[in-house]
Design a protein around this motif. Structure first.
Motif, PDB file in Angstrom:
ATOM      1  N   UNK A 171      -8.100 -20.774   5.485  1.00 36.11           N
ATOM      2  CA  UNK A 171      -7.523 -21.655   4.477  1.00 36.11           C
ATOM      3  C   UNK A 171      -7.239 -23.037   5.014  1.00 36.11           C
ATOM      4  N   UNK A 172      -7.061 -23.966   4.084  1.00 40.73           N
ATOM      5  CA  UNK A 172      -6.750 -25.349   4.434  1.00 40.73           C
ATOM      6  C   UNK A 172      -5.682 -25.882   3.495  1.00 40.73           C
ATOM      7  N   UNK A 173      -4.916 -26.831   3.993  1.00 42.46           N
ATOM      8  CA  UNK A 173      -3.912 -27.454   3.155  1.00 42.46           C
ATOM      9  C   UNK A 173      -2.686 -27.837   3.944  1.00 42.46           C
ATOM     10  N   UNK A 174      -1.748 -28.499   3.290  1.00 36.81           N
ATOM     11  CA  UNK A 174      -0.559 -28.997   3.974  1.00 36.81           C
ATOM     12  C   UNK A 174       0.444 -27.906   4.331  1.00 36.81           C
ATOM     13  N   UNK A 175       0.378 -26.761   3.658  1.00 36.60           N
ATOM     14  CA  UNK A 175       1.348 -25.695   3.895  1.00 36.60           C
ATOM     15  C   UNK A 175       0.731 -24.583   4.730  1.00 36.60           C
ATOM     16  N   UNK A 176       1.549 -23.979   5.566  1.00 31.24           N
ATOM     17  CA  UNK A 176       1.098 -22.844   6.377  1.00 31.24           C
ATOM     18  C   UNK A 176       2.004 -21.651   6.125  1.00 31.24           C
ATOM     19  N   UNK A 177       1.408 -20.478   6.147  1.00 35.77           N
ATOM     20  CA  UNK A 177       2.156 -19.229   6.095  1.00 35.77           C
ATOM     21  C   UNK A 177       1.732 -18.396   7.291  1.00 35.77           C
ATOM     22  N   UNK A 178       2.719 -17.975   8.079  1.00 33.03           N
ATOM     23  CA  UNK A 178       2.456 -17.231   9.300  1.00 33.03           C
ATOM     24  C   UNK A 178       3.114 -15.858   9.219  1.00 33.03           C
ATOM     25  N   UNK A 179       2.421 -14.859   9.794  1.00 35.84           N
ATOM     26  CA  UNK A 179       3.018 -13.535   9.847  1.00 35.84           C
ATOM     27  C   UNK A 179       1.997 -12.476  10.205  1.00 35.84           C
ATOM     28  N   UNK A 180       2.412 -11.216  10.270  1.00 39.05           N
ATOM     29  CA  UNK A 180       1.492 -10.125  10.598  1.00 39.05           C
ATOM     30  C   UNK A 180       0.358 -10.030   9.591  1.00 39.05           C
ATOM     31  N   UNK A 181      -0.807  -9.597  10.047  1.00 40.94           N
ATOM     32  CA  UNK A 181      -1.980  -9.529   9.181  1.00 40.94           C
ATOM     33  C   UNK A 181      -1.730  -8.622   7.981  1.00 40.94           C
ATOM     34  N   UNK A 182      -0.964  -7.548   8.162  1.00 46.62           N
ATOM     35  CA  UNK A 182      -0.675  -6.630   7.055  1.00 46.62           C
ATOM     36  C   UNK A 182       0.093  -7.333   5.958  1.00 46.62           C
ATOM     37  N   UNK A 183       1.059  -8.158   6.331  1.00 49.63           N
ATOM     38  CA  UNK A 183       1.876  -8.853   5.336  1.00 49.63           C
ATOM     39  C   UNK A 183       1.088  -9.973   4.663  1.00 49.63           C
ATOM     40  N   UNK A 184       0.169 -10.586   5.392  1.00 52.19           N
ATOM     41  CA  UNK A 184      -0.699 -11.596   4.772  1.00 52.19           C
ATOM     42  C   UNK A 184      -1.613 -10.946   3.735  1.00 52.19           C
ATOM     43  N   UNK A 185      -2.099  -9.735   4.028  1.00 51.17           N
ATOM     44  CA  UNK A 185      -2.923  -9.017   3.060  1.00 51.17           C
ATOM     45  C   UNK A 185      -2.098  -8.636   1.834  1.00 51.17           C
ATOM     46  N   UNK A 186      -0.887  -8.193   2.043  1.00 51.75           N
ATOM     47  CA  UNK A 186      -0.021  -7.851   0.907  1.00 51.75           C
ATOM     48  C   UNK A 186       0.226  -9.081   0.037  1.00 51.75           C
ATOM     49  N   UNK A 187       0.484 -10.213   0.669  1.00 51.06           N
ATOM     50  CA  UNK A 187       0.716 -11.449  -0.071  1.00 51.06           C
ATOM     51  C   UNK A 187      -0.530 -11.854  -0.849  1.00 51.06           C
ATOM     52  N   UNK A 188      -1.686 -11.774  -0.214  1.00 55.56           N
ATOM     53  CA  UNK A 188      -2.933 -12.193  -0.854  1.00 55.56           C
ATOM     54  C   UNK A 188      -3.260 -11.340  -2.074  1.00 55.56           C
ATOM     55  N   UNK A 189      -2.802 -10.089  -2.083  1.00 59.98           N
ATOM     56  CA  UNK A 189      -3.042  -9.210  -3.231  1.00 59.98           C
ATOM     57  C   UNK A 189      -1.884  -9.239  -4.229  1.00 59.98           C
ATOM     58  N   UNK A 190      -0.980 -10.201  -4.058  1.00 55.34           N
ATOM     59  CA  UNK A 190       0.058 -10.418  -5.058  1.00 55.34           C
ATOM     60  C   UNK A 190       1.344  -9.660  -4.841  1.00 55.34           C
ATOM     61  N   UNK A 191       1.533  -9.058  -3.669  1.00 54.62           N
ATOM     62  CA  UNK A 191       2.771  -8.318  -3.400  1.00 54.62           C
ATOM     63  C   UNK A 191       3.798  -9.246  -2.775  1.00 54.62           C
TER      64      UNK A 191
END
Length: 211
Positions: A171-191
């Motif tokens: 991804x690209x942009x001014x904002x960053x989100x950092x964390x475990x890969x599992x939580x990034x997957x949960x976020x990406x699927x709307x959780x």
């Protein structure tokens, strides 16, 4: 990525989920999952459907749900949960763990996303830990980010995702989100449950848009 490799991951995760479900008591089966309006029993029933949903079943379900995919999936899951008890669903999940059959229209990586994410949908509300292996989680997340169906491109527009437990970013942009890969997957699927373990300037913006 080879389809046999994906299928091996799916099989391993389905069998692992079946073992996990076997440890739940009756109260936990009736508990709410992270999927709004779905119990743990409903989610388990849903997990047996991807290898059993024919084109005819999908078409009939879509007509009955008036084209609403989420409603169709919920209806099918609840009907199956009403028909089969926990032990039967666990056995069904094991029986077809290695099956290459997919719901009509699904891509090869969709069943992997399904089992990785729904395993968390079940475990987290129960206060249980179900580890998500990073090796399959990375291609699953990349698939979610590419595929319009999941809505991640719109949800995470202008955001860079960076995993803290493996070497991965996208991804690209001014904002960053950092964390475990599992939580990034949960976020990406709307959780939104995945937000608790994430940091960065993008967290507040994504959280606000989800409320």
């Amino acid at each position: 990525m080879r389809r046999d490799e994906i299928l091996a991951w799916v099989r391993a995760e389905r069998l692992g989920l079946a073992d996990f479900l076997d440890t739940l008591d009756e109260h936990e089966w009736r508990a709410d999952s992270l999927c709004q309006g779905w119990t743990v029993h409903d989610v388990a029933a849903h997990m047996t459907l991807s290898t059993r949903t024919t084109l005819l079943v999908a078409v009939k379900g879509a007509i009955r749900a008036r084209g609403d995919f989420n409603r169709m999936e919920a209806d099918l899951a609840r009907e199956r949960a009403a028909r089969y008890g926990p032990a039967a669903l666990v056995e069904q999940l094991r029986e077809t763990a290695g099956s290459a059959r997919r719901t009509p229209g699904a891509a090869p990586l969709d069943p992997l996303v399904d089992v990785l994410v729904h395993g968390q949908d079940i475990a987290r509300p129960l206060g249980r830990v179900r580890e998500m292996p990073a090796e399959p989680a990375i291609p699953a997340l990349e698939h979610v980010l590419r595929r319009r169906f999941y809505g991640a491109r719109k949800r995470l527009r202008g955001t860079r995702l960076t995993a803290t437990d493996v070497r991965w970013s996208a991804g690209e942009g001014p904002d960053e989100i950092r964390g475990p890969i599992a939580d990034l997957l949960m976020l990406a699927t709307g959780r939104t449950a995945g937000l608790a373990a994430l940091t960065g300037a993008g967290v507040a913006r994504v959280a606000a848009s989800a409320t």
